[in-house]
Every structure is written in C-alpha cells, then in structure tokens.
Design an enzyme around this catalytic site. Structure first.
Site, PDB file in Angstrom:
ATOM      1  N   TYR A 101       0.848  -1.191   0.000  1.00 56.40           N
ATOM      2  CA  TYR A 101       0.000   0.000   0.000  1.00 56.40           C
ATOM      3  C   TYR A 101       0.880   1.236   0.000  1.00 56.40           C
ATOM      4  O   TYR A 101       1.866   1.314   0.740  1.00 56.40           O
ATOM      5  CB  TYR A 101      -0.890   0.008   1.254  1.00 56.40           C
ATOM      6  CG  TYR A 101      -1.633   1.323   1.428  1.00 56.40           C
ATOM      7  CD1 TYR A 101      -2.915   1.478   0.923  1.00 56.40           C
ATOM      8  CD2 TYR A 101      -1.036   2.417   2.061  1.00 56.40           C
ATOM      9  CE1 TYR A 101      -3.589   2.681   1.048  1.00 56.40           C
ATOM     10  CE2 TYR A 101      -1.694   3.628   2.188  1.00 56.40           C
ATOM     11  CZ  TYR A 101      -2.968   3.765   1.680  1.00 56.40           C
ATOM     12  OH  TYR A 101      -3.634   4.956   1.794  1.00 56.40           O
ATOM     13  N   GLU A 189      -3.754   7.446  -3.810  1.00 57.69           N
ATOM     14  CA  GLU A 189      -3.519   6.124  -3.223  1.00 57.69           C
ATOM     15  C   GLU A 189      -3.257   5.067  -4.289  1.00 57.69           C
ATOM     16  O   GLU A 189      -3.947   5.020  -5.301  1.00 57.69           O
ATOM     17  CB  GLU A 189      -4.785   5.769  -2.438  1.00 57.69           C
ATOM     18  CG  GLU A 189      -4.637   4.684  -1.427  1.00 57.69           C
ATOM     19  CD  GLU A 189      -5.952   4.488  -0.671  1.00 57.69           C
ATOM     20  OE1 GLU A 189      -6.065   4.984   0.451  1.00 57.69           O
ATOM     21  OE2 GLU A 189      -6.864   3.848  -1.224  1.00 57.69           O
TER      22      GLU A 189
END
Ligand code: GDP
Ligand code: MN
Length: 376
Positions: A101, A189
């Site tokens: 991530y 993101e």
C-alpha cells in the site's frame, strides 16, 4: 471530487507512474474487443466509486473468451452498494509477486502532508489502521521543501529489501507526491502497488480525491466529473449554492454556516440522535434558498424531524421564517419542524411563524433535545 479508477490511472500515467495495459469499456462488445488487444487472461473491473468492489463480485479474472463475455455481462449493469455499473476497465492480468500500500493524505493534526506505506496491500487501509496501526509506516513531507528524496527512500526501503526495487518505489512515491501537490489533491492512493513476477513495480489500482476548492485551477480534472455517479441531491445542492452532504440518520438539519452546521450535528449526536445530513444554507439566505434546502433535504425519506438552527447575523431570521412558511405550503411538509432562530430580526420571525405549528427552541441544546424527543 472523486474520479474513477480508470481516470486516476490516466493521471498516474501522466506523472510517470506505471499502470497495467488497460482499456475502459461501456458494452460487452467493447470488452470483447479490448480483451483481444490486451490479451487473455485479463481482469474485468467494475468502475464505481465505492469500496468493496471485489467482494461484491465486481472484479473478475477472465481466463478464456467465454469467461470474458460471461463476466462482462455479469458486471456491466451489476448493482454495487446501490450504484449501477455503467463502465468496466479491462486490464492486463498481472502476475502478482507482492502487494503493498502506498498513499498520501493531509495529516490535520501535524498540519503536514503524510506519505503512508504498508507491506499489506490490497486490503482496506482503514482496517489496518484500526487493527494494526504499527504496520503503517509514515513519513512527513516538508511544507516548503516537499517530500525530500531521503524520505522517499525511507518509504522504499521500508517496503522492499531489494535496493533496486526500493529505489524504484522511492521514485514512485516522489511522483505520487508531485501529483498530489500539483493537482490540489486530498488523497492519492496506490492499493495495491504490485511487484510483479517480471520485476515491474506497477499500480494495480488507483484512487485520487480532489479538493473541490482547487478544481477551478484544473479544468481537465473538472472535466472528468462523472455526473451519473454522484449523489443527485449533492449535485443539485451545489448548483443551488448550498453545501449538502447526506448522512444516514433521521434528523434533517438546516443550518447557516459550516461551523454551526458541524456543531449542530455534534450536538444531535451528543444527545443520542443521528443527523440525516449536513446542510449549510450559507451566510445570506433568501426565502428561496430555504425553500431549495428543504426540497433537497426532504428527498431523503429517512428524515423524520427537521431541525432549523439559525444564528442570524447577515442571515435574517425573517427571511428564513418566510422560507419555512412558503416551503410548508408548497411542499406539504408532514415532518415536525423544530426551530431555533436567534439574532437579526428574530422577533419578526416569531411573528411570521406564530401560526405555523412549529416547535420553538430557545437554545441549540434545547433544539437538539426537542428534535430527538419527537422521534420517540
Ligand atoms: P479494490 O478491491 O476495489 O480495491 O480493487 P483492486 O484493483 O485493488 O483489486 C483487488 C484485488 O484484486 C487486488 O489486491 C489483487 O489481489 C486482485 N487483482 C486485481 N487485478 C489483478 C490482476 O491483474 N492479477 C491478479 N492476479 N490479481 C489481481
Ligand atoms: Mn484497491
């Protein structure tokens, strides 16, 4: 403002972040065509701006021609959390080595931009933040100097042991930061950032949110707005110069000023109620604006009580009162209305509303409590 995955990936590419080969499609025929171009197996991904697409069946890997058609038919038109899928992304199937991530947001407490990394990618970061906050590595960007190269390398080295991959990751973090700042973004993101079996570091999913107040500087981003997938009421409110955000409760709040609106929602919650919305009718309100506000608010069928909390300054209480009176007539409002109107022209407002059958409150606390009481 939010954009779809396929749009976010177009922006990624512009900033030099690698994404899989892919194509946005609106029909089954287009999907079949795209699958030939991209190659089979390929991944078919629903383009909806809500989380949990995968679990809802909105992401499928097609391993042959039959599956391409089968999945395209299944996903196009599928309902995911109340939103009908109108577009899919046909994507090259990536041979995943590891998933990580990488994301950027503004840390309000630190008053800085923070880059976050986690070795567990693909899963919801909010869940990790709750259950295992220590698994998230954070570095802060300097407000003047930006994300310093050594900080970007820290991120890379946290995620990957192989220095070559780590430096490649640092370069992606730097690009994502540039994107975040240049486009007045509020969230950028990559989840998952994939290190694939052929050694590429690639963004398999993309999410970008933009600060609405910066959009006037980015007409190209504004042009990506998908009116179909925005909340119709919120869109309508924006056009009428009202700030409306729908929530899940049953007390409809009508307030002037964003701060007071937040405080009103807090108070409703404090006394055990649930606000149905955030609604700021703005500083200088006319009867018409009040009317528009009530019209939008009442489209939400969960609203059982309406709570007006008006602090008259530039806003005149008599304007608001006239708006309420008019709306009551035109919209045949059945829900009880609790009103706390104080400040400029409050006496006139009382005079106007005397016969209107409202429940008056003499303070915010009183108003919130009365609204909650009415639900019982
Ligand atoms: P999200 O669930 O809406 O965030 O959708 P993502 O695009 O992040 O995909 C969810 C998961 O599906 C990823 O974490 C992967 O595990 C899997 N996935 C997506 N694309 C591919 C692919 O090309 N190949 C493989 N093997 N898995 C994929
Ligand atoms: Mn994802």
């Amino acid at each position: 403002m939010k954009v779809h995955e396929y749009q976010a990936k177009e922006i990624f590419k512009r900033f030099g972040i690698q994404t899989p080969k892919e194509k946005m499609c609106r029909t089954v025929e287009e999907v079949v065509e795209a699958s030939k171009e991209i190659g089979i197996p390929c991944v078919i991904k629903a383009q909806v701006m809500v989380g949990g697409r995968g679990k809802a069946g909105g992401i499928k890997i097609a391993k042959n021609d039959t599956e391409v058609v089968e999945y395209a038919e299944a996903i196009l038109g599928m309902d995911i959390k109340g939103i009908s899928v109108k577009k899919v992304l046909v994507s090259e199937a990536v041979d995943i080595g590891s998933e990580a991530y990488l994301g950027i947001i503004v840390d309000r407490t630190e008053k800085k931009t923070v880059v976050m990394a986690c070795k567990e990618g693909g899963v919801e970061i909010e869940e990790i933040a709750r259950k295992k906050p220590e698994a998230i590595y954070k570095v802060y960007a300097d407000s003047l100097l930006g994300l310093l190269p050594y900080k970007a390398r820290e991120i890379g080295l946290f995620l990957y042991d192989d220095p070559k991959v780590a430096f490649e990751c640092a370069s992606i973090a730097a690009k994502l930061y540039t994107l975040f700042i240049n486009l007045d973004s509020s969230l950028a993101e990559i989840n998952p950032l994939v290190w694939d079996k052929s050694g590429r570091l690639i963004a398999l999913d993309a999410k970008i949110n933009f600060d609405d107040n910066g959009l006037f500087r980015h007409p190209d981003v504004e042009g990506m707005r998908d009116r179909e997938s925005e909340d119709e009421n919120e869109l309508n409110a924006r056009e009428k110069d009202l700030s409306y955000v729908r929530l899940t409760g049953n007390i409809g709040c009508v307030v002037n000023g964003a701060g007071l609106a937040m405080a009103t929602m807090d108070l409703v919650k404090h006394f055990g109620g649930e606000p149905a919305n955030f609604l700021d009718i703005g500083g200088s309100s006319s009867p018409e604006k009040v009317m528009n506000a009530l019209e939008i608010l009442l489209r939400d069928r969960n609203v059982k009580v309406i709570f007006f909390n008006i602090f008259g300054g530039i806003t005149r209480c008599d304007d608001v009162a006239n708006g309420i009176l008019e709306a009551k007539k035109k919209l045949s409002i059945k829900q009880p209305i609790v009103a706390r109107l104080t400040g400029t022209n409050e006496d006139k407002a009382m005079e106007i509303l005397k016969e209107a059958g409202l429940i008056f409150a003499n303070s915010m606390d009183d108003g919130a409590k009365k609204a909650i009481e009415l639900l019982k």
